[in-house]
Write a protein that holds these residues in place. Structure first.
Motif, short mmCIF file in Angstrom:
data_model
loop_
_atom_site.label_atom_id
_atom_site.label_comp_id
_atom_site.label_asym_id
_atom_site.label_seq_id
_atom_site.Cartn_x
_atom_site.Cartn_y
_atom_site.Cartn_z
N TYR A 226 0.85 -1.20 0.00
CA TYR A 226 0.00 0.00 0.00
C TYR A 226 0.89 1.24 0.00
CZ TYR A 226 -4.08 -2.90 0.96
OH TYR A 226 -5.09 -3.82 0.86
N LYS A 241 -2.93 0.27 -4.09
CA LYS A 241 -2.52 -1.07 -3.65
C LYS A 241 -1.84 -1.79 -4.80
CE LYS A 241 -5.71 -4.29 -3.24
NZ LYS A 241 -6.82 -5.10 -2.72
N VAL A 252 -7.21 2.57 -3.91
CA VAL A 252 -7.84 2.36 -2.61
C VAL A 252 -8.24 3.73 -2.06
CG1 VAL A 252 -6.65 0.20 -2.09
CG2 VAL A 252 -5.58 2.38 -1.45
N ASP A 275 -3.36 -6.21 9.08
CA ASP A 275 -4.40 -5.37 8.48
C ASP A 275 -4.09 -3.88 8.53
OD1 ASP A 275 -6.11 -7.46 7.78
OD2 ASP A 275 -7.19 -7.41 9.69
N TYR A 327 -4.70 3.19 9.07
CA TYR A 327 -5.38 2.67 7.88
C TYR A 327 -5.61 1.17 8.06
CZ TYR A 327 -6.31 0.98 3.18
OH TYR A 327 -6.88 0.37 2.09
N SER A 329 -6.58 -2.11 6.03
CA SER A 329 -6.67 -2.60 4.66
C SER A 329 -7.87 -3.51 4.44
CB SER A 329 -5.38 -3.34 4.28
OG SER A 329 -5.19 -4.47 5.12
N ASP A 332 -10.53 -1.02 4.15
CA ASP A 332 -10.16 0.07 3.24
C ASP A 332 -10.66 1.41 3.77
OD1 ASP A 332 -9.07 1.41 1.06
OD2 ASP A 332 -10.87 1.12 -0.18
#
Length: 386
Positions: A226, A241, A252, A275, A327, A329, A332
């Motif tokens: 990312y 991403k 993203v 994550d 953040y 992932s 998102d």
């Protein structure tokens, strides 16, 4: 589901700490709720100097039981408005974290100065990519390690086919993915894979969006890379991403909290878990965009007056990002868990060490560094129902 707040740290009051420890075997960390910050001690002066005024663009990371930080650049004689020259340093410090404080165990100097390369903390040690004003050293891929007593060692892993600074680098398996920033001194959006075992570099698909992108933030989350924000003539707030297996990029979420888009240009990040990544810092987009426009369009007396006012402005007026951003992932999405209680840094060393995070030095306004080091205790929400 019963939940309780807990800070796994000696900084908390004894009663709270005892409560947390008594439940430790029956709980699991679920969510980072906030960070409790305090002063963690400052770095001693670089060799040959009487005072350490702080640097930005540092080498930083954790190798074994020790934290490594060093290099970087500042303006030791005059401010940029007065024509001051930027200086990089060869000094590298090895620090030991204990109860939220950093104690120096080694201070050495490299054979060359470093700054504005990219640091990657791994199980093997800290990889440092590029980042030197010496062109002969600015393509280096170096691994820094420490022994059981904290003595620093460095090993050359190979060379990139270009000099590199102000970009992003992450490691996945036996490859370092490196790109953006300045390549051979020119801003770029190109992206590469460097094989640690063979030393070979392969060009990959370039990042979408802008054709140039400096000082972005990047992490590997759930097997994908990312990349967020960065900038050049303007600051960006977008995110992308990279799918390693397919060599493809996809869009993203932008860096956004509610209706506010946030620039992370110059910020730093750490990986919290598979994550999530955490980010601290970032130039204010509106002020940055206006400054770049004026610095590149004004001339003579008008330019001199603008520089004097711009570089003489107090740090708070630059409105750099003070939000502690996370953040996720899997979702998102971005969220904030509060603000840092000190001047927002850019180009700082940011290191995660178990339940602590350390923010070391950095730039607090254009041309001005801080010599302060801060320790943050991570406060998690615990799930006691498992």
């Amino acid at each position: 589901m019963k939940k309780l707040l807990c800070a796994v740290s000696a900084l908390m009051m004894t009663s709270l700490t005892l409560t947390a420890c008594s439940d430790a075997n029956a709980t699991e960390k679920t969510e980072l709720k906030k960070i409790l910050w305090e002063h963690a001690g400052d770095l001693e002066p670089q060799k040959g100097f009487e005072k350490n005024i702080g640097t930005a663009g540092l080498l930083s990371g954790k190798a074994g039981d020790y934290i490594i930080v060093g290099g970087g650049a500042n303006f030791p004689e005059k401010s940029p408005a007065e024509g001051g020259a930027k200086k990089n340093y060869p000094d590298v410090y090895v620090l030991e974290a204990k109860d939220g404080k950093l104690n120096q165990v080694d201070h050495t100097t490299l054979k060359y100065e470093i700054g504005y390369g990219s640091s990657i903390t791994t199980e093997e040690g800290v990889y440092y990519i590029g980042g030197s004003p010496d062109e002969k050293e600015a393509d280096n891929v170096t691994l820094f390690t420490t022994n059981e007593k904290g003595k620093l060692s460095s090993k050359s892993i190979g060379d990139l086919p270009f000099t590199f600074s102000d970009g992003v680098s992450v490691k996945s398996d036996n490859n370092i993915y490196v790109g953006l920033g300045k390549q051979n001194g020119e801003p770029s959006n190109k992206f590469y894979k460097f094989d640690i075992k063979t030393g070979k570099t392969e060009e990959l698909a370039p990042i979408p969006g802008e054709a140039t992108r400096n000082q972005a933030v990047s992490q590997v989350l759930n097997g994908d890379i990312y990349v967020f924000s960065g900038g050049d003539k303007i600051a960006y707030t977008d995110g992308y991403k990279y799918n390693i297996k397919e060599n493809t990029w996809s869009k993203v979420s932008d860096v956004q909290i509610e209706d506010e888009k946030i620039s992370l240009l110059g910020a730093n990040s750490v990986k919290l878990n598979e994550d999530e990544m955490l980010v601290i810092g970032g130039f204010n987009k509106e002020i940055y965009d206006d400054a770049v426009k004026n610095l590149n369009s004004l001339k003579d007396e008008e330019l001199a007056k603008f520089k004097e006012k711009y570089f003489g402005t107090d740090p708070q007026e630059f409105n750099w990002n003070k939000k502690t951003l996370i953040y996720n992932s899997a979702k998102d999405e971005w969220k904030s868990i509060g603000e840092i209680p000190f001047e927002a840094p850019c180009g700082e060393g940011l290191i995660l060490d178990e339940d602590y995070i350390f923010s070391i030095n950095g730039e607090i306004k254009p041309g001005t560094r801080t010599n302060r080091t801060y320790s943050g205790t991570l406060v998690f929400e615990l799930d006691s129902s498992i």
